[in-house]
Design a protein around this motif. Structure first.
Motif, PDB file in Angstrom:
ATOM      1  N   LEU A  22       0.846  -1.187   0.000  1.00  0.00           N
ATOM      2  CA  LEU A  22       0.000   0.000   0.000  1.00  0.00           C
ATOM      3  C   LEU A  22       0.883   1.239   0.000  1.00  0.00           C
ATOM      4  O   LEU A  22       1.803   1.367   0.809  1.00  0.00           O
ATOM      5  N   ILE A  23       0.610   2.172  -0.922  1.00  0.00           N
ATOM      6  CA  ILE A  23       1.354   3.425  -0.986  1.00  0.00           C
ATOM      7  C   ILE A  23       0.349   4.569  -1.106  1.00  0.00           C
ATOM      8  O   ILE A  23      -0.849   4.376  -0.927  1.00  0.00           O
ATOM      9  N   GLY A  24       0.832   5.761  -1.419  1.00  0.00           N
ATOM     10  CA  GLY A  24      -0.054   6.882  -1.673  1.00  0.00           C
ATOM     11  C   GLY A  24      -0.710   7.439  -0.417  1.00  0.00           C
ATOM     12  O   GLY A  24      -0.265   7.227   0.704  1.00  0.00           O
TER      13      GLY A  24
ATOM     14  N   GLY B 279       7.499  -4.298   6.870  1.00  0.00           N
ATOM     15  CA  GLY B 279       6.562  -3.189   6.943  1.00  0.00           C
ATOM     16  C   GLY B 279       5.423  -3.434   7.910  1.00  0.00           C
ATOM     17  O   GLY B 279       5.245  -4.543   8.430  1.00  0.00           O
ATOM     18  N   GLY B 280       4.648  -2.386   8.138  1.00  0.00           N
ATOM     19  CA  GLY B 280       3.471  -2.516   8.973  1.00  0.00           C
ATOM     20  C   GLY B 280       2.313  -3.103   8.185  1.00  0.00           C
ATOM     21  O   GLY B 280       2.443  -3.451   7.002  1.00  0.00           O
ATOM     22  N   ARG B 281       1.187  -3.239   8.850  1.00  0.00           N
ATOM     23  CA  ARG B 281      -0.018  -3.767   8.229  1.00  0.00           C
ATOM     24  C   ARG B 281      -1.183  -2.824   8.517  1.00  0.00           C
ATOM     25  O   ARG B 281      -1.273  -2.249   9.597  1.00  0.00           O
ATOM     26  N   ALA B 282      -2.034  -2.675   7.519  1.00  0.00           N
ATOM     27  CA  ALA B 282      -3.231  -1.850   7.682  1.00  0.00           C
ATOM     28  C   ALA B 282      -4.455  -2.697   7.397  1.00  0.00           C
ATOM     29  O   ALA B 282      -4.467  -3.482   6.447  1.00  0.00           O
ATOM     30  N   ASP B 283      -5.470  -2.537   8.228  1.00  0.00           N
ATOM     31  CA  ASP B 283      -6.739  -3.225   8.022  1.00  0.00           C
ATOM     32  C   ASP B 283      -7.693  -2.250   7.356  1.00  0.00           C
ATOM     33  O   ASP B 283      -8.091  -1.250   7.952  1.00  0.00           O
TER      34      ASP B 283
ATOM     35  N   VAL C 159      -3.415  -5.436   4.617  1.00  0.00           N
ATOM     36  CA  VAL C 159      -2.476  -5.201   3.519  1.00  0.00           C
ATOM     37  C   VAL C 159      -1.140  -4.716   4.070  1.00  0.00           C
ATOM     38  O   VAL C 159      -1.096  -3.979   5.060  1.00  0.00           O
ATOM     39  N   PRO C 160      -0.029  -5.113   3.435  1.00  0.00           N
ATOM     40  CA  PRO C 160       1.273  -4.591   3.836  1.00  0.00           C
ATOM     41  C   PRO C 160       1.412  -3.133   3.420  1.00  0.00           C
ATOM     42  O   PRO C 160       1.005  -2.754   2.319  1.00  0.00           O
ATOM     43  N   VAL C 161       1.968  -2.337   4.311  1.00  0.00           N
ATOM     44  CA  VAL C 161       2.138  -0.904   4.063  1.00  0.00           C
ATOM     45  C   VAL C 161       3.616  -0.613   3.819  1.00  0.00           C
ATOM     46  O   VAL C 161       4.481  -1.114   4.533  1.00  0.00           O
ATOM     47  N   VAL C 162       3.895   0.201   2.818  1.00  0.00           N
ATOM     48  CA  VAL C 162       5.263   0.577   2.522  1.00  0.00           C
ATOM     49  C   VAL C 162       5.901   1.212   3.760  1.00  0.00           C
ATOM     50  O   VAL C 162       5.239   1.902   4.536  1.00  0.00           O
ATOM     51  N   LEU C 163       7.192   0.945   3.965  1.00  0.00           N
ATOM     52  CA  LEU C 163       7.895   1.585   5.066  1.00  0.00           C
ATOM     53  C   LEU C 163       7.883   3.099   4.860  1.00  0.00           C
ATOM     54  O   LEU C 163       8.000   3.584   3.727  1.00  0.00           O
TER      55      LEU C 163
END
Length: 213
Positions: A42-44, A128-132, A138-142
């Motif tokens: 996940l980015i942006g 990376g972290g994770r976002a629900d 989903v994996p979140v970009v560092l």
């Protein structure tokens, strides 16, 4: 003496920005990427929501995922299986615009930034972290890679986002960001990073060069 009903006394109604719910788009993207067997991150702006204190800051109209170039055929096949014809992105990747789905699958092949994106995806998958988002994890970009992406993009809006991240996240590893930016964007981008870090008020930013000092 004021005139009743004058133009100065009339107040325009505030403009209401359209609201965007990222949950359906994120769920859809995860289904497509899982079917394609593609790694992603996940980015942006939605990634910024997950990283910044207070969450959901700033407006966005889609969900952005970094994907490797090698995922192109798998993603297109998965979309075709749902009768969806995406449009190509000028920077590299694909955009899906359906009634409730707004997703960008970005590989940044144009301009030679695909290696930065592939590096960011790999680290997001492992460290990376994770976002629900609506039940999809989903994996979140560092954050270091997210700042680097915005610096090397060179757009005004991206630089504004970079300053926001640099100012709000004091634990960011600035030397590491500098190394990533220099590797993928060159020394000019690395110098730009320090200028933005100074604007963000970071004490670890390199001082500005002054002729004659």
């Amino acid at each position: 003496m004021s005139k009743s009903g004058s133009r100065n006394e009339q107040r325009a109604e505030p403009v209401r920005l359209p609201e965007f719910d990222p949950k359906p788009s994120a769920r859809f993207a995860v289904e497509i990427l899982t079917e394609a067997g593609a790694p992603y991150a996940l980015i942006g702006r939605v990634a910024m929501w997950s990283l910044l204190p207070g969450g959901n800051v700033g407006f966005t109209k889609d969900v952005d995922f970094a994907v490797p170039r090698s995922a192109e055929l798998g993603i297109l096949k998965a979309l075709a299986g749902r009768g969806i014809a995406p449009r190509s992105l000028p920077i590299g990747g694909w955009a899906v615009r359906e009634p409730e789905i707004r997703v960008d699958f970005i590989d940044r092949r144009e301009g030679g930034l695909h290696t930065l994106y592939e590096e960011a995806i790999e680290e997001a998958q492992t460290a990376g972290g994770r976002a629900d988002i609506g039940g999809s994890t989903v994996p979140v970009v560092l954050p270091e890679h997210l700042v680097a992406m915005k610096i090397v993009a060179g757009e005004d809006r991206d630089e504004t986002d970079a300053v926001e991240l640099l100012g709000a996240l004091p634990n960011l590893d600035l030397p590491r960001i500098r190394a990533i930016v220099a590797k993928h964007g060159g020394p000019g981008s690395a110098n730009r990073l320090d200028a933005l870090a100074r604007r963000a008020g970071r004490p670890d930013a390199r001082p500005a060069y002054r002729n004659g000092d």
